[in-house]
Write a protein that holds these residues in place. Structure first.
Motif, PDB file in Angstrom:
ATOM      1  N   CYS A 115       0.836  -1.213   0.000  1.00 47.49           N
ATOM      2  CA  CYS A 115       0.000   0.000   0.000  1.00 47.49           C
ATOM      3  C   CYS A 115       0.860   1.249   0.000  1.00 47.49           C
ATOM      4  N   MET A 116       1.870   1.249   0.828  1.00 49.00           N
ATOM      5  CA  MET A 116       2.711   2.439   0.974  1.00 49.00           C
ATOM      6  C   MET A 116       3.503   2.747  -0.290  1.00 49.00           C
ATOM      7  N   LYS A 117       3.845   1.730  -1.062  1.00 43.89           N
ATOM      8  CA  LYS A 117       4.565   1.933  -2.326  1.00 43.89           C
ATOM      9  C   LYS A 117       3.685   2.616  -3.375  1.00 43.89           C
ATOM     10  N   GLN A 118       2.372   2.498  -3.229  1.00 45.25           N
ATOM     11  CA  GLN A 118       1.451   2.979  -4.260  1.00 45.25           C
ATOM     12  C   GLN A 118       0.846   4.353  -3.993  1.00 45.25           C
ATOM     13  N   VAL A 119       0.682   4.718  -2.740  1.00 44.79           N
ATOM     14  CA  VAL A 119      -0.078   5.925  -2.403  1.00 44.79           C
ATOM     15  C   VAL A 119       0.707   7.214  -2.640  1.00 44.79           C
ATOM     16  N   GLY A 120      -0.024   8.317  -2.633  1.00 41.14           N
ATOM     17  CA  GLY A 120       0.596   9.627  -2.809  1.00 41.14           C
ATOM     18  C   GLY A 120       1.496  10.013  -1.660  1.00 41.14           C
ATOM     19  N   VAL A 121       1.084   9.656  -0.426  1.00 38.99           N
ATOM     20  CA  VAL A 121       1.887   9.978   0.750  1.00 38.99           C
ATOM     21  C   VAL A 121       1.978   8.749   1.651  1.00 38.99           C
ATOM     22  N   ALA A 122       3.196   8.261   1.832  1.00 38.25           N
ATOM     23  CA  ALA A 122       3.462   7.139   2.738  1.00 38.25           C
ATOM     24  C   ALA A 122       4.138   7.704   3.985  1.00 38.25           C
ATOM     25  N   VAL A 123       3.590   7.341   5.152  1.00 37.91           N
ATOM     26  CA  VAL A 123       4.082   7.879   6.425  1.00 37.91           C
ATOM     27  C   VAL A 123       4.427   6.723   7.353  1.00 37.91           C
ATOM     28  N   ALA A 124       5.521   6.890   8.098  1.00 38.85           N
ATOM     29  CA  ALA A 124       5.952   5.865   9.056  1.00 38.85           C
ATOM     30  C   ALA A 124       6.234   6.508  10.405  1.00 38.85           C
ATOM     31  N   PRO A 125       5.980   5.765  11.492  1.00 39.81           N
ATOM     32  CA  PRO A 125       6.442   6.225  12.801  1.00 39.81           C
ATOM     33  C   PRO A 125       7.961   6.095  12.869  1.00 39.81           C
ATOM     34  N   SER A 126       8.573   6.771  13.827  1.00 37.68           N
ATOM     35  CA  SER A 126      10.039   6.751  13.920  1.00 37.68           C
ATOM     36  C   SER A 126      10.606   5.372  14.216  1.00 37.68           C
ATOM     37  N   ASP A 127       9.795   4.489  14.797  1.00 35.37           N
ATOM     38  CA  ASP A 127      10.273   3.146  15.119  1.00 35.37           C
ATOM     39  C   ASP A 127       9.801   2.079  14.126  1.00 35.37           C
ATOM     40  N   ALA A 128       9.412   2.514  12.936  1.00 32.80           N
ATOM     41  CA  ALA A 128       9.024   1.559  11.890  1.00 32.80           C
ATOM     42  C   ALA A 128      10.246   0.751  11.459  1.00 32.80           C
ATOM     43  N   VAL A 129      10.003  -0.378  10.797  1.00 39.07           N
ATOM     44  CA  VAL A 129      11.111  -1.174  10.275  1.00 39.07           C
ATOM     45  C   VAL A 129      11.792  -0.413   9.140  1.00 39.07           C
ATOM     46  N   GLU A 130      13.055  -0.692   8.916  1.00 39.47           N
ATOM     47  CA  GLU A 130      13.860   0.065   7.954  1.00 39.47           C
ATOM     48  C   GLU A 130      13.301   0.031   6.530  1.00 39.47           C
ATOM     49  N   ASP A 131      12.797  -1.116   6.080  1.00 40.44           N
ATOM     50  CA  ASP A 131      12.255  -1.188   4.719  1.00 40.44           C
ATOM     51  C   ASP A 131      11.079  -0.236   4.533  1.00 40.44           C
ATOM     52  N   ILE A 132      10.302  -0.038   5.556  1.00 40.16           N
ATOM     53  CA  ILE A 132       9.163   0.884   5.494  1.00 40.16           C
ATOM     54  C   ILE A 132       9.659   2.322   5.522  1.00 40.16           C
ATOM     55  N   LYS A 133      10.624   2.602   6.357  1.00 43.17           N
ATOM     56  CA  LYS A 133      11.173   3.965   6.399  1.00 43.17           C
ATOM     57  C   LYS A 133      11.747   4.371   5.043  1.00 43.17           C
ATOM     58  N   LYS A 134      12.386   3.431   4.358  1.00 43.29           N
ATOM     59  CA  LYS A 134      13.024   3.723   3.071  1.00 43.29           C
ATOM     60  C   LYS A 134      12.017   4.173   2.012  1.00 43.29           C
ATOM     61  N   ILE A 135      10.788   3.687   2.075  1.00 47.64           N
ATOM     62  CA  ILE A 135       9.789   4.047   1.056  1.00 47.64           C
ATOM     63  C   ILE A 135       8.848   5.154   1.520  1.00 47.64           C
ATOM     64  N   SER A 136       9.046   5.648   2.719  1.00 50.36           N
ATOM     65  CA  SER A 136       8.154   6.675   3.272  1.00 50.36           C
ATOM     66  C   SER A 136       8.523   8.066   2.789  1.00 50.36           C
ATOM     67  N   HIS A 137       7.491   8.857   2.527  1.00 48.27           N
ATOM     68  CA  HIS A 137       7.683  10.262   2.168  1.00 48.27           C
ATOM     69  C   HIS A 137       7.923  11.103   3.409  1.00 48.27           C
ATOM     70  N   TYR A 138       7.417  10.612   4.541  1.00 44.66           N
ATOM     71  CA  TYR A 138       7.550  11.339   5.802  1.00 44.66           C
ATOM     72  C   TYR A 138       7.715  10.322   6.923  1.00 44.66           C
ATOM     73  N   ILE A 139       8.711  10.550   7.770  1.00 37.57           N
ATOM     74  CA  ILE A 139       8.908   9.730   8.960  1.00 37.57           C
ATOM     75  C   ILE A 139       8.660  10.634  10.155  1.00 37.57           C
ATOM     76  N   SER A 140       7.620  10.320  10.884  1.00 35.12           N
ATOM     77  CA  SER A 140       7.250  11.125  12.051  1.00 35.12           C
ATOM     78  C   SER A 140       8.348  11.048  13.105  1.00 35.12           C
TER      79      SER A 140
END
Length: 172
Positions: A115-140
Motif C-alpha cells: 500500500c505504501m509503495k502505491q499511495v501519494g503519501v506514505a508515512v511511518a512512525p520513527s520506530d518503523a522497520v527500515e524497509d518501510i522507512k526507506k519508502i516513506s515520504h515522511y517519517i514522524s
C-alpha cells in the motif's frame, strides 16, 4: 515536496499495531488482547472526519476492542484480520473514487509495504522497520502509539487550512 503532496490528501488509511498502538499486546488469562491508544491520535482522527476526510483502518489484528474504538471515533470503514491490505485498499479507493495521489497511508511493517509503495503519501512512525522507512515520504518524530496519527493529520489539516484554532477556543 511532502507539503505539496499533503495538500492533495483527501483520504487517510491507518494500520493499527505499531502505528496507533506501540505494538505491544497484553493477553489476559482468558485470551483477550488488550492495547492502549493515544487520545491525541483519537482526537485528530475524529476532527479530520468532521473536516470531510475519509479515514479507513486496515489491520491484521482481530479485536472487538479495535472495532469499537474506531467506530466510536466515527471511522466508517474498519477492516480487521487483513493479510492482503492492498486488495482491500484498492477496493475502497475504487468505491469512494479516490486516486492514489489523494491517499495517505500510515504503516510501520511489511504488511503495509504494498500500500505504501502505491499511495501519494506514505508515512511511518520513527520506530518503523527500515524497509518501510526507506519508502516513506515522511517519517514522524513520534513512535507508534505516541502520536504519529496526530502528527501527520494535524500537518495535513493545517496545510489545507482545515485546522481551525477558533474551534478550540471560547471567549470569556
Amino acid at each position: 515536496m511532502i507539503y505539496t503532496k499533503l495538500k492533495s490528501v483527501k483520504c487517510i488509511v491507518l494500520d493499527v499495531d505499531g502505528v496507533l498502538t506501540n505494538g505491544n499486546i497484553l493477553v489476559t488469562e482468558e485470551g483477550n488482547q488488550l492495547r492502549t491508544f493515544n487520545v491525541k491520535d483519537g482526537y485528530a482522527i475524529q476532527y479530520a472526519i468532521k473536516q470531510g476526510f475519509d479515514i479507513f483502518v486496515i489491520t491484521g489484528a482481530k479485536s472487538l476492542g479495535i472495532q469499537k474504538r474506531f467506530e466510536g471515533l466515527g471511522v466508517k470503514e474498519i477492516f480487521l484480520g487483513i493479510s492482503d491490505k492492498w486488495t482491500v485498499m484498492s477496493s475502497l479507493l475504487q468505491r469512494y473514487q479516490y486516486t492514489l495521489a489523494e491517499v495517505l497511508f500510515v504503516g510501520d511493517d511489511m504488511p503495509d509495504y504494498a500500500c505504501m509503495k502505491q499511495v501519494g503519501v506514505a508515512v511511518a512512525p520513527s520506530d518503523a522497520v527500515e524497509d518501510i522507512k526507506k519508502i516513506s515520504h515522511y517519517i514522524s518524530k513520534f513512535k507508534g502509539g505516541e502520536g504519529v496519527a496526530r502528527d501527520i493529520i494535524e500537518k495535513t489539516l493545517r496545510l489545507q487550512e482545515k485546522w481551525h484554532i477558533d474551534v478550540f477556543t471560547t471567549s470569556v
